[in-house]
Structure formats: structure tokens, C-alpha cells
Design an enzyme around this catalytic site. Structure first.
Site, PDB file in Angstrom:
ATOM      1  N   SER A   1       1.199   0.785   2.085  1.00  0.00           N
ATOM      2  CA  SER A   1       1.033  -0.643   2.386  1.00  0.00           C
ATOM      3  C   SER A   1       2.156  -1.104   3.313  1.00  0.00           C
ATOM      4  O   SER A   1       3.083  -0.336   3.613  1.00  0.00           O
ATOM      5  CB  SER A   1       1.096  -1.446   1.081  1.00  0.00           C
TER       6      SER A   1
ATOM      7  N   GLU B   1       2.374   2.545  13.520  1.00  0.00           N
ATOM      8  CA  GLU B   1       1.235   1.612  13.494  1.00  0.00           C
ATOM      9  C   GLU B   1      -0.036   2.275  14.035  1.00  0.00           C
ATOM     10  O   GLU B   1      -0.772   1.693  14.839  1.00  0.00           O
ATOM     11  CB  GLU B   1       1.548   0.344  14.313  1.00  0.00           C
TER      12      GLU B   1
ATOM     13  N   CYS C   1      -2.153  -7.383  -9.136  1.00  0.00           N
ATOM     14  CA  CYS C   1      -1.817  -8.668  -8.509  1.00  0.00           C
ATOM     15  C   CYS C   1      -2.644  -8.888  -7.246  1.00  0.00           C
ATOM     16  O   CYS C   1      -2.957 -10.023  -6.892  1.00  0.00           O
ATOM     17  CB  CYS C   1      -0.318  -8.735  -8.215  1.00  0.00           C
TER      18      CYS C   1
HETATM   19  P1  ADP Z   1       6.582  -0.327   6.490  1.00  0.00           P
HETATM   20  O1  ADP Z   1       6.697   0.427   7.787  1.00  0.00           O
HETATM   21  O2  ADP Z   1       5.859   0.474   5.434  1.00  0.00           O
HETATM   22  O3  ADP Z   1       6.000  -1.709   6.668  1.00  0.00           O
HETATM   23  P2  ADP Z   1       9.463  -0.505   6.647  1.00  0.00           P
HETATM   24  O4  ADP Z   1       9.931   0.915   6.747  1.00  0.00           O
HETATM   25  O5  ADP Z   1       9.389  -1.285   7.934  1.00  0.00           O
HETATM   26  O6  ADP Z   1       8.059  -0.524   5.889  1.00  0.00           O
HETATM   27  O7  ADP Z   1      10.387  -1.336   5.675  1.00  0.00           O
HETATM   28  C1  ADP Z   1      10.759  -0.899   4.385  1.00  0.00           C
HETATM   29  C2  ADP Z   1      11.862  -1.819   3.911  1.00  0.00           C
HETATM   30  O8  ADP Z   1      11.335  -3.125   3.727  1.00  0.00           O
HETATM   31  C3  ADP Z   1      12.478  -1.488   2.570  1.00  0.00           C
HETATM   32  O9  ADP Z   1      13.467  -0.492   2.636  1.00  0.00           O
HETATM   33  C4  ADP Z   1      13.068  -2.816   2.151  1.00  0.00           C
HETATM   34  O10 ADP Z   1      14.351  -2.992   2.730  1.00  0.00           O
HETATM   35  C5  ADP Z   1      12.164  -3.840   2.829  1.00  0.00           C
HETATM   36  N1  ADP Z   1      11.256  -4.577   1.938  1.00  0.00           N
HETATM   37  C6  ADP Z   1      10.933  -5.890   2.054  1.00  0.00           C
HETATM   38  N2  ADP Z   1      10.021  -6.260   1.147  1.00  0.00           N
HETATM   39  C7  ADP Z   1       9.745  -5.150   0.408  1.00  0.00           C
HETATM   40  C8  ADP Z   1       8.853  -4.881  -0.696  1.00  0.00           C
HETATM   41  N3  ADP Z   1       8.055  -5.820  -1.216  1.00  0.00           N
HETATM   42  N4  ADP Z   1       8.839  -3.626  -1.198  1.00  0.00           N
HETATM   43  C9  ADP Z   1       9.643  -2.659  -0.688  1.00  0.00           C
HETATM   44  N5  ADP Z   1      10.486  -2.849   0.343  1.00  0.00           N
HETATM   45  C10 ADP Z   1      10.535  -4.082   0.901  1.00  0.00           C
HETATM   46 ZN    ZN Z   2       1.976  -6.751  -9.235  1.00  0.00          ZN
END
Ligand code: ADP
Ligand code: ZN
Length: 229
Positions: free
Chosen positions: A20, A92, A183
């Protein structure tokens, strides 16, 4: 060269990182690419131009890790720039369309290590093409989990907080949040508690990722309203 150095030609392969939003896909992609650079391998890094609004020339994680990248209009552009590369990173992947599958196969066939990160599910929880097809043909698969912003459990889904049409609506914490299965299904009947300082949620830096709010606006739960889909 009259004969190969190995009994069989070295083959390339495909690695896929899915999960996600906020699950750490980009962090993991950057980690692997940096290690390849440390090993002095020739690395080329791509992302879809659709995400150009915040940083044209870098992949940036929600935790502010960044690595220079090239923006491409479509998947076939990657072939043009990847000739010399030993390792190819693509972020992406879900925005690069069905042609990405063929492109990755061609690159792997040419002996390259191809690493693709992307969302495996859309905001409705449905498979987000072409990532499921890439999962099928990949040699190595990593599934990352975020933290559910409502209950704190591991989160596998990306919940769209606003009612806005269309499968592809590029956005960040203002539009999307990570939620666990339960959720996610509860939709608007639950909401994230106010958090003064969400991790990786700095508003200060410009990033390829749309910005996160440093404080969430309190949301009044709306009873009986179900999220679409
Ligand atoms: P993705 O590429 O999967 O969107 P990223 O690698 O850009 O994820 O970012 C991961 C980072 O986002 C985590 O290490 C943490 O610092 C931050 N973060 C913010 N919200 C959340 C969340 N709900 N769960 C986990 N990490 C989160
Ligand atoms: Zn939940």
C-alpha cells in the site's frame, strides 16, 4: 569473445516490491539501488512523468530518502535509456501501463536486474494493473506493509479519504491513508485519531511525493455512510 566466461550466459531477472502507500516500497527500492551503486554497477532509475509535480529528477520516499531518477512518459521510454545499465530501478510502476510488463521482460532477457516498485491494489482494494502481471513473471517478490493510521495494525490497503472520481488521482496524505483490512472496510465510519507529528510527515521539503500534513484535521465520523467500492 569466442566463448562465454560462464558455461551458460548469465541471465537477468525481475524483482517486484508491492504494498500500500506508505508501506516503504520506495525506501526499499532506494536501498537496493544504493547498494548496487556501492558495488559500482551501472544503475538507471525511472519514474512515470505523472508524478513530476514535486520533483522531476528524483525518487523521494515519504521519509525523505531520495535518489536521482529520470521521468518517462511511458514504459517504452525506459528501453531507450537502459542500454548501458546493469541494474534498472522503476518506481510507481502502476502508472506505466500494460507495456511495462513487456519492457521488463525484454530488459531481463538482455541480462539486466530489473527492480519495480508499485501499488498492488488501487483505492478500491482491486488489483492495480500492471503490477499483478509483474508479480506473476517476477523471480523475486517483496510485499511491504504500512501501519494502519486508524488502529495501528499492519496495513495492506490504501484508503482514499475524499470522494473524487477516477482510478488515477495522484495525491498524498491529503487524499490517501494506509489502512488495515478491517478499517478499510469500515470506511468513513472510522477515522484516524489526531496525530501531532506523523512519521515521515514533514511538510517542509518539496518531494516527488505529495506532501503530508504535519497535523491532521479532526474528522467528524459520519454514521451510516459507506465508502464507495
Ligand atoms: P511507499 O513508497 O510504500 O509509499 P515510502 O517508502 O515512500 O512508502 O515511505 C515509507 C515511510 O513513510 C515510512 O518509513 C515512514 O517514515 C512513513 N510513514 C508515514 N505514514 C506511515 C504509515 N501509516 N505507515 C508506515 N509508514 C508511514
Ligand atoms: Zn486498522
Amino acid at each position: 569473445m569466442s566463448e562465454p566466461a560462464f558455461p551458460y550466459p548469465v541471465s537477468g531477472w525481475i524483482e517486484v516490491i508491492v504494498g500500500s502507500m506508505y508501506s516503504g516500497k520506495t525506501e526499499e527500492l532506494i536501498r537496493r539501488l544504493r547498494r548496487a551503486q556501492i558495488a559500482r554497477q551501472k544503475v538507471e532509475i525511472f519514474k512515470p512523468g505523472i508524478d513530476d509535480r514535486y520533483a522531476r529528477d528524483a525518487i523521494v520516499s515519504h521519509s525523505e530518502l531520495r535518489i536521482p531518477s529520470r521521468s518517462v512518459k511511458d514504459a517504452s521510454d525506459i528501453l531507450r535509456y537502459a542500454h548501458e545499465a546493469q541494474v534498472i530501478g522503476i518506481d510507481e510502476g502502476q502508472f506505466l501501463g500494460p507495456a511495462l510488463v513487456r519492457v521488463c521482460e525484454r530488459l531481463a532477457r538482455r541480462g539486466k536486474r530489473v527492480i519495480v516498485a508499485g501499488l498492488d491494489q488501487d483505492y478500491r482494494g482491486k488489483p492495480f494493473e500492471p503490477m499483478p502481471q509483474l508479480l506473476a513473471i517476477a523471480e523475486y517478490i517483496t510485499k511491504t506493509l504500512a501501519i494502519c493510521v486508524v488502529c495501528g495494525n499492519p496495513a495492506n490497503r490504501t484508503y482514499r479519504k475524499v470522494r473524487r472520481g477516477g482510478l488515477v488521482v495522484v495525491g498524498g496524505a491529503d487524499l490517501y491513508e494506509a489502512r488495515c483490512r478491517r478499517c478499510f472496510e469500515l470506511g468513513r465510519r472510522v477515522s484516524a485519531p489526531e496525530s501531532p507529528n506523523p512519521p515521515g510527515g514533514s511538510d517542509e521539503t518539496s518531494s516527488a511525493r505529495p506532501r503530508q500534513r504535519s497535523a491532521r484535521r479532526p474528522r467528524r465520523p459520519r454514521r451510516g455512510v459507506r465508502k464507495k467500492g
